[in-house]
Design a protein around this motif. Structure first.
Motif, PDB file in Angstrom:
ATOM      1  N   ASP A   1       0.816  -1.215   0.000  1.00 58.20           N
ATOM      2  CA  ASP A   1       0.000   0.000   0.000  1.00 58.20           C
ATOM      3  C   ASP A   1       0.850   1.266   0.000  1.00 58.20           C
ATOM      4  OD1 ASP A   1      -2.261  -1.582  -0.083  1.00 58.20           O
ATOM      5  OD2 ASP A   1      -2.753  -1.312   2.050  1.00 58.20           O
ATOM      6  N   VAL A   2       1.947   1.271   0.744  1.00 56.42           N
ATOM      7  CA  VAL A   2       2.848   2.430   0.750  1.00 56.42           C
ATOM      8  C   VAL A   2       3.490   2.588  -0.623  1.00 56.42           C
ATOM      9  CG1 VAL A   2       5.009   3.342   1.715  1.00 56.42           C
ATOM     10  CG2 VAL A   2       3.250   2.409   3.237  1.00 56.42           C
ATOM     11  N   LEU A   3       3.908   1.494  -1.206  1.00 47.73           N
ATOM     12  CA  LEU A   3       4.552   1.522  -2.511  1.00 47.73           C
ATOM     13  C   LEU A   3       3.591   1.946  -3.620  1.00 47.73           C
ATOM     14  CD1 LEU A   3       7.065   0.884  -4.204  1.00 47.73           C
ATOM     15  CD2 LEU A   3       6.324  -1.499  -4.237  1.00 47.73           C
ATOM     16  N   ALA A   4       2.374   1.442  -3.599  1.00 42.50           N
ATOM     17  CA  ALA A   4       1.412   1.710  -4.670  1.00 42.50           C
ATOM     18  C   ALA A   4       0.742   3.078  -4.557  1.00 42.50           C
ATOM     19  CB  ALA A   4       0.346   0.612  -4.700  1.00 42.50           C
ATOM     20  N   ASN A   5       0.892   3.750  -3.428  1.00 47.48           N
ATOM     21  CA  ASN A   5       0.339   5.095  -3.279  1.00 47.48           C
ATOM     22  C   ASN A   5       1.375   6.098  -3.792  1.00 47.48           C
ATOM     23  OD1 ASN A   5      -0.778   7.533  -2.551  1.00 47.48           O
ATOM     24  ND2 ASN A   5      -1.580   6.749  -0.616  1.00 47.48           N
ATOM     25  N   LEU A   6       1.362   6.326  -5.095  1.00 47.12           N
ATOM     26  CA  LEU A   6       2.392   7.139  -5.749  1.00 47.12           C
ATOM     27  C   LEU A   6       2.464   8.562  -5.219  1.00 47.12           C
ATOM     28  CD1 LEU A   6       1.789   5.961  -9.422  1.00 47.12           C
ATOM     29  CD2 LEU A   6       3.541   5.147  -7.818  1.00 47.12           C
ATOM     30  N   SER A   7       1.327   9.142  -4.903  1.00 49.53           N
ATOM     31  CA  SER A   7       1.337  10.532  -4.451  1.00 49.53           C
ATOM     32  C   SER A   7       2.057  10.712  -3.113  1.00 49.53           C
ATOM     33  CB  SER A   7      -0.092  11.084  -4.368  1.00 49.53           C
ATOM     34  OG  SER A   7      -0.860  10.332  -3.459  1.00 49.53           O
ATOM     35  N   HIS A   8       2.246   9.630  -2.374  1.00 54.09           N
ATOM     36  CA  HIS A   8       2.974   9.721  -1.103  1.00 54.09           C
ATOM     37  C   HIS A   8       4.468   9.421  -1.235  1.00 54.09           C
ATOM     38  CE1 HIS A   8      -1.113   9.436   0.816  1.00 54.09           C
ATOM     39  NE2 HIS A   8      -0.581  10.488   1.378  1.00 54.09           N
ATOM     40  N   HIS A   9       4.934   9.065  -2.417  1.00 56.64           N
ATOM     41  CA  HIS A   9       6.363   8.783  -2.587  1.00 56.64           C
ATOM     42  C   HIS A   9       7.229   9.976  -2.188  1.00 56.64           C
ATOM     43  CE1 HIS A   9       6.593   4.954  -5.200  1.00 56.64           C
ATOM     44  NE2 HIS A   9       5.489   4.941  -4.489  1.00 56.64           N
ATOM     45  N   MET A  10       6.718  11.181  -2.398  1.00 59.60           N
ATOM     46  CA  MET A  10       7.496  12.368  -2.039  1.00 59.60           C
ATOM     47  C   MET A  10       7.757  12.443  -0.538  1.00 59.60           C
ATOM     48  SD  MET A  10       8.371  13.933  -4.775  1.00 59.60           S
ATOM     49  CE  MET A  10       9.026  15.401  -4.000  1.00 59.60           C
ATOM     50  N   LEU A  11       6.892  11.831   0.274  1.00 58.73           N
ATOM     51  CA  LEU A  11       7.078  11.870   1.721  1.00 58.73           C
ATOM     52  C   LEU A  11       8.277  11.042   2.174  1.00 58.73           C
ATOM     53  CD1 LEU A  11       3.340  11.494   2.824  1.00 58.73           C
ATOM     54  CD2 LEU A  11       4.692  13.601   2.639  1.00 58.73           C
TER      55      LEU A  11
END
Length: 182
Positions: free
Chosen positions: A32-42
């Protein structure tokens, strides 16, 4: 070192590196962390470079999701266009990236085709994550990256690439483990 060549594909064969890391959270949390692209910047993205910007749709990426990003490492700046090719929760996430690479020192440009694959294996309430990055095609290998073109130097370059990818994978795992505590 200067760029090895600018025409066609300078690789005799693809270059790949795989790194592994254990996570103290279940596989679905890592996915889920990996697939949530918009949170990669975090958390900075899990590759060897530092993620500078990303334009991605919100929510979980699925096969066919397209996004763009910019990144840099100590050698190059990259402008990437990616498409998710596999997103099988919670086991696998893969994307193909076309990257416009420019060396920081001389401004030498190249285009690369990379495949990023994450395999997540459940281990009770924990997981083991493998990340493989394959450089499939390159029009050039700017600066110190030219070491990949010389058999005697390739193992040194591979070692450094693996080290950097291991650090990036560590950021993904840390983000997944932190998301459970938050």
């Amino acid at each position: 070192m200067k760029q090895q060549s600018t025409a066609g594909n300078v690789l005799n064969h693809e270059i790949a590196v795989t790194v592994h890391q254990h996570a103290t959270v279940p596989a679905d949390i890592v996915f889920d962390v990996l697939a949530n692209l918009s949170h990669h910047m975090l958390w900075g993205g899990a590759e060897a470079s530092t993620l500078l910007s990303m334009q991605a749709p919100p929510g979980q990426a699925t096969a066919g999701t397209e996004f763009t990003s910019t990144a840099e490492d100590r050698i190059c700046r990259m402008r990437d266009s990616s498409v998710v090719t596999e997103a099988l929760r919670p086991w696998m996430f893969e994307r193909v990236t076309e990257s416009a690479v420019e060396s920081k020192k001389h401004g030498t440009k190249a285009s690369w085709l990379l495949v990023h694959r994450y395999e997540i294996e459940a281990a009770a309430e924990q997981s083991d994550v493998s990340y493989t990055c394959r450089l499939v095609r390159a029009s050039g290998l700017p600066g110190p990256l030219a070491m990949f073109g010389f058999p005697v130097l390739r193992s040194l370059a591979m070692h450094e690439w693996a080290r950097a990818n291991k650090e990036g994978l560590g950021r993904l795992i840390a983000a997944a483990e932190t998301s459970v505590r938050a």
